[in-house]
Every structure is written in structure tokens, then in C-alpha cells.
Design a protein around this motif. Structure first.
Motif: not given
Lengths: 310, 831
Positions: B418-419, B446-453, B461-462, B467-469
């Protein structure tokens, strides 16, 4: 060698148009003598993991995926595609930090990404196309001796249903003599030390294998492919052993049978020890590749096509 | 069996060197020495062994010249050159020349230009990947192996971590994607706390298909669980007791408490002879638990993953409760085993019983044409040794104890539910830094956050996006590849050193202590590395170093890949010798590490570690109590045969093919693994040896004939004698004096003349002769350790570093831990 130790099946799979669900099928044991099936290798030197046992082979070919399963599979493939997308892009900065020699090595990673991207794409395409109808209920694995005819049948079905154009089968360590009523194990028997009993047992084992190979050939001959030709006419089948004589442990003078594929058959082409200029086995492979319609003039250690073969 | 290539004498790693260099000014004494003792053969158009010393320009400082000089020095030291029929060379002259060569060499090495590094980028091997994801995600791997479908890593000189062979392909990357998915999902699935469940299992128990009806007839419809065979029997016959009502296994991973009410029956069977049931009735029965994956088709037979989780020694003829505490993975079920049960008896029961006591079998049964009737009679009256289980109680999963791991990756996962989007950076950065084994860069984050976004944008869901990240991280080159030296000028940073240390000595990513040191930059000094190496060598993760290094050096991983003949070597299966053999060598090495014993103990020791199975194989079964048959104990041998490495069944078995022994194969093995001398492959057109056991032609005679050809002899005079000494051992390492039995019986001649001229009459004397060459052994061991540490083949010019490491550890005869510590202290370790 420019193609390293890529095997014939993968070499052909790379070049044939990708019109089938499976570019190739490698069937064999993943464990056993020398660590299992050694028949199928990629260009980068990776062993293609074999499909083990009749029941897995059946599932690969015929198990239909339900709607839920398809949705899950589609999601899984989409996830894989998005990860591939992201790593392909981001790996450039990883690459830029490497030395020149390491950058060359790292090319493997990029070509792997491209390769899997294509596979994922192909899988997504095939996902909505149902697999061919199952010809019979899913068989259980018994043992490699009893399952051998069924494996051949499934290979014939795979070709007939155009699920693949290329299949390899290694009958390895899982082929156990006790299932044919013979004491001992195959490897031990093959180091026969000229013992009569061992040799007789080997003859029984080999006969069984050859009989089922013959049955497979007959089966292919009885299936109509297209243009009035049989599946055997359009399929080249090669049977062989990696040992010319297991007792002396020599890999020269390999016993080989070539069938189908529109070659002229019915004769024995003999290259004995004393005949001069004995051709390497790879010459036969070049002949086979050309017969498949591929514009190839060398493979591995070939020096040409196999003379005497038309 | 083939003859080895008849080309030349070789030492160490040799490429086909072409020595077409101009003859110029040469250090006079060496030039004179070569002219006097070597160039008779090593000159001209077809120099012996492709080595022309006339054209070798000793004034230059090329790697070719250095390799040649090193080779000459080694041959002189070993004593195998000049050959016996060559020029006479006194010992003092030999030593003098050797010393001079060494001096010239060290001068050349001091002034040589540093060679350009070849590719050193190395991906994780399969085992390294497995260990790393296990630690990174805190997953118990007893019953879970995400790497089973990975294409097998190829070996170079037996090593599975050589960068050249560790290729990446589409097949592998596809498996990485699947493994990342499986691992991350498993890690998250384990986070939920589950209330313990209780089970109680009572008769009737289901038996395997082909026995069920017969068991009903003999033991009644409501029969207990009955175990006859040990789990190595093939195919097994009442070898696995299955809880058929636990058909989906346990619901979650965890520890489970299992209580079993069991009875051991018929240890006093009147039909006991070694041949009847193939069981050692001197031993009390052992009841084991092995896991079974309920997704597999048949739980009544052997499965790919079935480690022995726990076992109990049973009391005879009394029904008692036996408690177990074992880990189980979701979907797995416990299976009960008779660990030292009978072996491979099956349908032959009646004939075996009759052979023992013909009167015991009524004539009507003996003559019955009906197999089933004879079989049922045997089950009823055969007094078959067996374990009965009347009841099983089970409870779990037991509450987890996380207290000792406050900063475990698990916690990292736990805190991320629930972040909010802005809070996701910290856990991703932390996880990636652990996975990459160094702090993640801003760009990478930044690359990983881009992927998360992106995942979030696609409607995940978050939790799903997180998990995907993590899965993405596990497929990135920063995770999959170990750090290499970036360029010549920039040395490895502390994180890369930490990584190298931990993959060398624990086959996995750096632990917390090591990471902390790296973050403080405290690893560039040799003493700092020495301290960490010392710590890792005392940590429990050392087991992985021991196992993996022995697999790489001695090829112990191949034990079992050429299965011994099931008929001739039944003891191998009945006594589970494959794992026992491996264990002996591992314990031997481990104990040396504990004591910091001299590396030469591999050759000189008179002790080893055996369980009862091995003791039986070695003919000292009285040394191990039947009550503790599966425990290993240190034993000292007085026979001059066992003890030390050369008498261990593991190496004797892995150097044979399970069927017969070959002095050539074993000779090559000993030269390579013990002395570090590689033998070239045989030329293409050698006559093959055609073994014939029908007459008295021994393999020795065949080889003698082979060696009568001069071109064959040039290699085989070096190879065969070592193999002859080991002919005293059969393909599973039993000591033997004869080949064959009955009229084919012939006495084994295990004498020989070593390449350096020493002779021996038998294996005992051979061992003593080898001890005299201990520097060669230690140098070889050092080289193999370095190969393991660096993940690449050593080059001839690495030899200077090898010698420096050896001399730093020379005091007290090369203590083994000291050798390893000197390796991590060396400059080469950082290159």
C-alpha cells in the motif's frame, strides 16, 4: 568455425520461414549419461533444453489452453514484453561502461533480448490460434522403451499438423534394458568386451529401436502431405549413433540411415577406413540442408556435399 | 578408450606455440645448456613436441619466450626432461639450470609490459544465480529450484564459472524471465501468516498401483503404510509411503511438525543372507522423510527433487512415536522412506527365499505357474524386512522466527504494501542496490521508476507494479553479470572486490558484513581482504565454497553421470554411495580448512571420513557402528592405501565410466587434477583399443602394444603408468587384486615407471613417489583455486603471481587457508 557448434536442427530452424508454432522440437532426457540429451545446440553455445517424456511432449503439442489460461498467458507475455522493452533500452548505458572486449561479449545479451522478443511476439500470435485437435487422450509416462512408439507417433503428428518442421529425438539414458526384459544397463552392455551375452543383448536393444524407427518411416509414408506426395517424401529423416563402435569407443564410421526427403534411396554408401579422402559427416548435413531448399554450401567442418548421394 | 595425442611433453597450459623467432644473442649459460641437452631433438623442421629451441630468441621478452622458459624450468624440476635416452644430466646441473631459468624468468616478468585484459565480463553461473536469488528474496531452496529448466552451463577444464563458457542466449533469457516471475511470486506468497493446520492420518493407506490389490489380499483392506525398498531401488517397490489424502500438499511454505507411529519388523528374518533381500540387517532400520511434489504424476517413485529432510533410527518390533520437524514448500507432501531398506528385489522374492531355505516353500507354491500366487505367498510368509506406519500426525506451518534477521530482504518486501507513489523509490533503490551488489545510480533508479510508472499507467495496482519492477531488476545485466575491470587504468572498486570475494568463497552475493565493508571502502588493502576471507572461511556459507570448488577441481559433480553397472556394483545403489563418496571428499577438505592443515595432506594423509556404506566399500565396516550407519566419522587407515585424496572412492569413481577402468583416462585425470599437467587430445588416426574380456589380454598388454609405436609412446609413457597404479581400484573405488572372476581371473600388475624415472611396484609406493612432487601438486591446487576465484582460464603469464602466492604460503608446508588468503591478497585477484 563461423557457426560455432550450432547443431543442424537449430541451423535449419534459423533459416526456415517461421510458419509453425514451434521453430523446432528437441526431445530427450535432461539428465543421464553425460548429463542428458546433447543433440541440439544454439549458435551461442547453449544446449536447447529438451522436452522430456511422452506426456510433456503431448502437452506441448495438444494441450489446449482455456480462456482463463489464455488470459493469464497473455498477461504473462505482456509482462515479459514490457520487461524486455525496458531492459533493451536501459542496457545501453550498462554497455557503455564496459571495456571494448567486454562490449563484444555483451552482444550476446542484446541478441538474446532480440531473440526472446521475437519468441514472445510469436507466442502472442499463436495464443489465439487453437492447437490442433488432440488425437487421443493424454498418455502417462511409463518408460522410454514402452513409450518409444508413442513418441514417434507424436513426432509424426507434429509434422502432419504443421506444429513444427524440425524435430530431434535422442534415445538416451532413460532407455533401460530391463523394460525389454534384459538385465543390466545400456551403457554397461555397450562396453561389451566381446562377451557373447552382452552382444546378443545389444542386438535385441538395437533391433527394437530400428523396428520402431522403421514403423515411424512407414507411418510418414502413409500420411498424405500435399500435391499427392506423402509426408515422407517431404521430410528428411536421419537416424544415427554417436559411436561407430562403443567397445572401442570410436566416433568414426558412424552407422547412419537416411530416409525420405526426396533423396534416391535403396543403397548403402560406404566409406571404409582405408578408402582415401573420407568425407566428414557435415557433408551429409550440407546435402540435407540443400534438399530442404536452403542456400547453404557449408556447415561445420564440411568440405562440400556428400558424394554418392543423389 | 583412445590413445592420447602423441605429440610432445607438455606442462601446464600450452597453446601450439610457434617459435619462429630469430636466433640472436642469448644469455650464454642457458644457451649453452640448451645446446648441450635439448636442441638435439628440439630443432630443425620437425622438432620434438613442436618445440624448436634453436629459433627461440631468449633476449626478447615476449609471452612466447616466457612460456617456453617456464616450461623448460618445469620439465627440469619435474625431472621428465631430458628423457632417459637423452643426454646425461646430473642433479646438481639440473638444479643449477633450473635456478638460473627462474632468475631470468622473474627478471623478464618484472619488466614485462602488462598484457591487455581479455573479456572478463562474466554472467552468474546457474548455481550462483540460484544461491543469489535465494538470499536476495529469502526463499528456502530445499524444494524450490527456479533454475531446473536453465540450459546447462558448459564446462571449461571442469569449471562451471569460466567466463568464456558462460554464454547468454534467448533460451536462457527466457528462463530468466520465468525464474524472476516464479521467485518474486514465491517471496510474496510467503509473506502471509497462516494459522497452523492440524492433520491426522490413519489407515487405510494407499499403496502404489501395482501393489494395492496384493496388499489388500495380504494385509487386509485397512492396512497400514508398508515400506520394503530403499529409495534407490529402480523401479521402486513399496519404497515411498504417501499420504494420499494430502493430495494437494501443504498450503504454504514453512516448517511442519510431523509425528509418526511406526514399527520396525523382521530384522531377525530367517531368510536373511546378503543375497536375499539385499539389506544389511546388522543395521537398525532408518525411517526417513523425503518431499514429493503433488503436481508430479507419481509419488510412489523417485522424483527429481527429494532430499532426505530428516530421519530416525527405529527400535525393533515396538510401535513408537517418532517426532520430525521439517521444511515443506507449498504443494509438497511428506513421503516416508525406509532409508536402509532392501534393494531391487521385487519379483525375485520367492526364488531368493527358496534359495535360502528350500523347505520353507511348499511344493504347490514352488510349482505354481501363477506368478501372483507365488508372489502373495512370499509377501505373507517371506518375513520381509519392513517398516509399518500406523498413524501420522502433522501440524504447521510453525510460527516463523525472524528475530535474527532484522534487515532481511523479507522485511523489505513486507514494508512495501500500500505504498504511495512517492514512497516507492526507497524500496526499489534498496532492492536494486542489494541485487546489483553496489549502490544503484541515479540514472538506474530513474529507469526503474519509469518502468514502475508505466506499469501503473497500464492499470496495475501499486503492489503489482512493485512486483513487476523487482522481476525487471532480476533480468537486468547489472544483476546477471559480475563486475569486471572497467578499463586498464581504473582498478576494481570496493563493491566489485566484495562481490569477487563473496562469489569466490560463498558462491553468492556479499553478505551484510561484506557489503558494509565495501560501503566504507575498506577492501582495497590486502590485509582488509585477508580478514574478510578469513571470516568467510569460517562462516556456514563456506559449505558452498567447499562443494563448488571440489566440483570444479575434481569434477565431483559428474559422479553419477556415468552410472555404475547396476548388476555388478549393486552396493553403490544399496548404500547410496554416490552421495557418501561426495561427502567424504567434502568433509576431508572441510576438516583441512578447519585445521588450516598443509595442502599436501591431500597426498600424504592417512585419515579420511567415512560412513558405514563407505566403510563397507573400504573393507573396514567394523569401524562404524551399525547404530550410527549414516554418520560420518574420522578414521585412520594403516593399510597405506586409503586416506588422503588418492584413495577416495569419489575420485576413483569419477575417473572411471561405471563399467570398466582405463589407465589412460585415469592417467590423464591424475596428471591434470593432481600435477597440473595437461595432456593433448589423441590425434585423429590412432588405432583404437578394442577391449576383450574373453581372454587373458589385459588392458596393460593392450597398452604395451600401443606404446611400442614411438609416436604413441611419446605421450603414453607419461600417462599410462599413473593409471596403472590406480588399476588396483575398480570402477567404484573398491580395492582389487584381480581382474574378472573364475577362469577369467588374472592378477593385476599395478607397477610402473613414472615419467621422471622413479619406479613403483604398487599403489602404495606410487603414492610415496607422488609425495616427492608436492610442489607441483600445490602449484596446481593454487592455480585451480585461482581459476575458481577469477572465473577465467589462467594464462601462462599469470604464473609469476601463482609462484608469489605459493612462496607467501610456503612456511609450514602451504597451510590451505593461508593459500586461499594469499590468493585474495594478491594483485591478480583484483584483475
Amino acid at each position: 568455425m563461423p557457426d560455432k557448434n550450432i547443431t543442424l536442427d537449430q541451423f535449419a530452424a534459423e533459416r526456415l520461414p517461421a510458419t509453425t508454432r514451434f521453430p523446432s522440437l528437441a526431445i530427450g532426457d535432461s539428465t543421464g549419461l553425460h548429463g542428458g540429451c546433447q543433440l541440439s545446440w544454439t549458435r551461442s553455445g547453449t544446449r536447447v533444453p529438451p522436452i522430456e517424456g511422452v506426456s510433456s511432449l503431448y502437452r506441448v503439442l495438444f494441450e489446449q489452453v482455456g480462456q482463463q489460461g489464455r488470459a493469464a498467458a497473455a498477461k504473462g507475455l505482456a509482462n515479459q514484453a514490457s520487461i524486455l522493452d525496458s531492459v533493451r533500452e536501459d542496457a545501453q548505458s550498462f554497455r557503455s561502461r564496459l571495456s571494448a572486449a567486454d562490449q563484444r561479449k555483451f552482444e550476446e545479451y542484446f541478441s538474446a533480448v532480440r531473440d526472446v522478443e521475437q519468441r514472445v511476439q510469436a507466442r502472442r500470435r499463436w495464443l489465439d490460434i487453437p492447437k490442433p485437435e488432440a488425437p487421443f487422450p493424454q498418455p502417462k509416462n511409463t518408460n522410454m522403451v514402452e513409450d518409444l512408439p508413442l513418441i514417434y507417433d507424436l513426432i509424426a503428428l507434429a509434422l502432419q499438423t504443421n506444429s513444427t518442421k524440425i524435430a530431434t529425438l535422442e534415445i538416451g539414458g532413460a532407455f533401460k534394458p530391463p523394460h525389454l526384459g534384459i538385465q543390466g544397463d545400456h551403457h554397461a552392455l555397450s562396453h561389451h568386451g566381446k562377451r557373447e551375452g552382452h552382444i546378443q543383448a545389444l542386438i535385441t536393444l538395437d533391433t527394437y529401436q530400428i523396428q520402431h524407427f522403421a514403423r515411424f518411416i512407414e507411418k510418414l509414408a502413409s500420411i498424405n502431405d500435399h500435391d499427392g506426395r506423402s509426408l515422407l517424401d517431404t521430410t528428411t529423416v536421419l537416424l544415427g549413433s554417436g559411436m561407430g563402435d562403443a567397445n572401442t569407443h570410436t566416433n568414426k564410421n558412424l552407422p547412419l540411415v537416411l530416409a525420405g526427403g526426396g533423396f534416391e534411396h535403396g543403397s548403402m554408401i560406404r566409406f571404409t577406413d582405408d578408402s582415401s579422402n573420407r568425407p566428414p559427416l557435415c557433408n551429409l548435413f550440407v546435402s540435407i540442408l540443400q534438399q530442404l531448399g536452403l542456400e547453404v554450401d557449408r556447415f561445420g567442418k564440411s568440405t562440400g556435399t556428400l558424394r554418392g548421394l543423389a | 578408450m583412445r590413445a592420447a595425442k602423441c605429440s610432445s611433453w607438455t606442462i601446464g597450459i600450452l597453446s601450439l606455440l610457434s617459435w619462429g623467432l630469430a636466433f640472436a644473442e642469448t644469455p650464454a649459460p642457458i644457451q649453452k645448456f640448451l645446446a648441450q641437452h635439448c636442441t638435439d631433438c628440439h630443432s630443425g623442421d620437425e622438432p620434438a613436441g613442436d618445440r624448436n629451441f634453436e629459433t627461440l630468441d631468449l633476449t626478447t621478452n615476449t609471452s612466447t619466450v616466457r612460456a617456453a622458459l617456464q616450461e623448460i624450468a618445469d620439465q627440469l624440476e619435474l625431472g621428465s626432461m631430458p628423457p632417459a635416452d637423452g643426454s646425461e644430466l646430473s642433479n646438481s646441473r639440473r638444479k643449477e639450470a633450473s635456478a638460473l631459468l627462474s632468475k631470468i624468468l622473474s627478471e623478464k616478468r618484472r619488466t614485462m609490459a602488462r598484457t591487455k585484459p581479455s573479456a572478463t565480463l562474466r554472467r552468474l553461473s546457474r548455481r550462483e544465480y540460484r544461491n543469489t536469488v535465494s538470499e536476495l528474496l529469502d526463499i528456502d531452496m530445499t524444494m524450490f529450484d527456479p533454475t531446473t529448466d536453465f540450459p546447462a552451463d558448459q564446462l571449461i577444464d571442469g569449471f562451471d564459472n569460466n567466463t568464456t563458457a558462460l554464454t547468454t542466449s534467448g533460451f536462457l533469457l527466457e528462463k530468466y524471465l520465468q525464474a524472476a516471475d516464479a521467485c518474486v511470486e514465491k517471496a510474496f506468497a510467503n509473506l502471509e501468516d497462516v494459522t497452523p493446520i492440524e492433520w491426522n492420518f490413519l489407515p487405510p493407506f494407499q499403496a502404489q498401483d501395482e501393489l494395492q490389490n496384493r496388499f489388500h489380499k495380504v494385509y487386509g483392506e485397512n492396512h497400514e503404510m508398508i515400506l520394503y525398498d530403499n529409495p534407490n531401488s529402480d523401479p521402486s517397490f513399496a519404497a515411498y509411503g504417501v499420504l494420499d489424502r494430502l493430495s494437494n500438499g501443504v498450503p504454504v511454505d514453512g516448517m511442519y511438525e510431523i509425528r509418526v507411529r511406526a514399527t520396525a519388523l523382521n530384522r531377525d528374518t530367517p531368510f536373511a543372507t546378503p543375497g536375499t533381500f539385499h539389506i544389511d540387517l546388522a543395521e537398525p532400520y532408518r525411517l526417513g522423510i523425503r518431499p514429493g511434489d503433488t503436481k508430479s504424476e507419481d509419488l510412489y517413485h523417485s522424483l527429481p527433487i527429494e532430499p532426505l529432510l530428516a530421519e530416525h533410527v527405529l527400535v525393533d518390533n515396538q510401535t513408537r512415536w517418532y517426532p520430525f520437524r521439517i521444511p515443506l514448500s507449498a504443494g509438497f507432501t511428506p513421503r516416508f522412506t525406509f532409508e536402509n531398506g532392501q534393494h531391487d528385489v521385487r519379483g525375485a522374492l520367492l526364488s531368493r527365499i527358496r534359495a535360502r531355505n528350500a523347505d520353507a516353500v511348499p511344493e504347490t507354491i514352488q510349482n505354481s505357474p501363477n506368478f501372483s500366487e507365488r508372489f502373495l505367498w512370499s509377501l505373507r510368509n517371506g518375513k520381509i524386512p519392513q517398516i509399518r506406519i500406523a498413524e501420522v500426525r502433522m501440524r504447521g506451518p510453525l510460527p516463523r522466527d525472524n528475530s535474527n534477521q532484522p534487515e532481511s530482504p523479507r522485511r523489505l518486501l513486507e514494508t512495501t504494501e500500500f505504498l504511495k507513489t512517492e514512497q516507492i523509490e526507497r524500496p526499489i533503490a534498496q532492492f536494486a542496490s542489494t541485487a546489483f551488489r553496489r549502490p544503484i545510480t541515479k540514472e538506474e533508479l530513474a529507469q526503474l521508476i519509469r518502468f514502475y510508472d508505466l506499469q501503473r499507467e497500464h492499470g496495475n495496482s501499486s503492489h503489482e507494479a512493485y512486483k513487476a519492477t523487482l522481476k525487471n531488476i532480476l533480468c537486468r545485466p547489472e544483476f546477471l553479470y559480475l563486475r569486471s575491470e572497467d578499463t586498464e587504468a581504473v582498478p576494481l572498486d570496493a563493491y566489485a572486490i566484495a562481490e569477487r570475494l563473496s562469489y569466490f568463497l560463498s558462491s553468492s552475493m556479499p553478505d551484510e558484513e561484506l557489503s558494509t565493508r565495501a560501503s566504507q571502502g575498506r577492501l582495497s588493502q590486502p590485509e582488509e581482504r585477508a580478514q574478510e576471507a578469513g571470516r568467510l572461511l569460517q562462516s556456514p556459507t563456506r559449505t558452498r565454497f567447499v562443494n563448488d570448488f571440489l566440483d570444479n577441481w575434481l569434477d565431483l559433480r559428474s559422479l553419477g553421470s556415468m552410472p555404475p553397472d547396476t548388476k555388478t556394483y549393486q552396493i553403490y545403489y544399496q548404500r547410496s554411495l554416490e552421495s557418501a563418496m561426495r561427502e567424504e571428499t567434502r568433509r576431508f577438505f572441510s576438516d583441512m580448512l578447519d585445521r588450516n592443515a598443509s595442502a599436501t595432506e591431500f597426498l600424504t594423509a592417512t585419515h579420511s571420513f567415512v560412513n558405514r556404506g563407505l566403510a563397507t566399500l573400504y573393507g573396514i565396516d567394523s569401524a562404524i557402528s551399525p547404530r550410527k550407519a549414516n554418520d560420518f566419522a574420522r578414521v585412520t587407515f594403516t593399510d597405506g592405501v586409503r586416506g588422503g585424496l588418492l584413495g577416495q572412492a569419489s575420485v576413483l569413481t569419477v575417473s572411471a565410466n561405471g563399467i570398466e577402468t582405463s589407465p589412460v583416462v585415469r592417467g590423464v585425470w591424475l596428471l591434470d587434477k593432481v600435477l597440473g599437467i595437461s595432456s593433448p587430445p589423441p590425434p585423429a588416426d590412432v588405432p583404437a583399443l578394442d577391449p576383450d574380456v574373453r581372454n587373458a589380454t589385459s588392458v596393460r598388454d593392450l597398452l604395451e602394444k600401443h606404446r611400442s609405436s614411438a609416436s604413441c609412446n611419446r605421450c603414453h609413457y607419461k600417462i599410462d603408468p599413473l593409471g596403472f597404479a590406480w588399476e588396483e581400484f575398480d570402477p567404484i573405488g573398491q580395492h582389487r587384486r584381480f581382474y574378472g572372476t573364475g577362469k577369467h581371473k588374472t592378477t593385476i600388475d599395478s607397477s610402473g615407471t613414472l615419467p621422471w624415472g622413479d619406479t613403483f611396484l604398487n599403489f602404495r609406493q606410487f603414492r610415496k613417489q607422488l609425495e616427492a612432487k608436492k610442489t607441483f601438486f600445490v602449484r596446481n591446487l593454487t592455480s585451480k583455486l585461482l581459476t575458481h576465484a577469477l572465473g577465467r582460464t589462467l594464462q601462462p603469464d599469470d604464473r609469476g603471481a601463482v609462484d608469489a602466492i605459493m612462496s607467501a604460503a610456503a612456511a609450514n608446508d602451504y597451510p590451505i587457508r593461508t593459500l586461499i588468503v594469499e590468493i585474495v591478497k594478491s594483485d591478480l585477484f583484483l584483475r
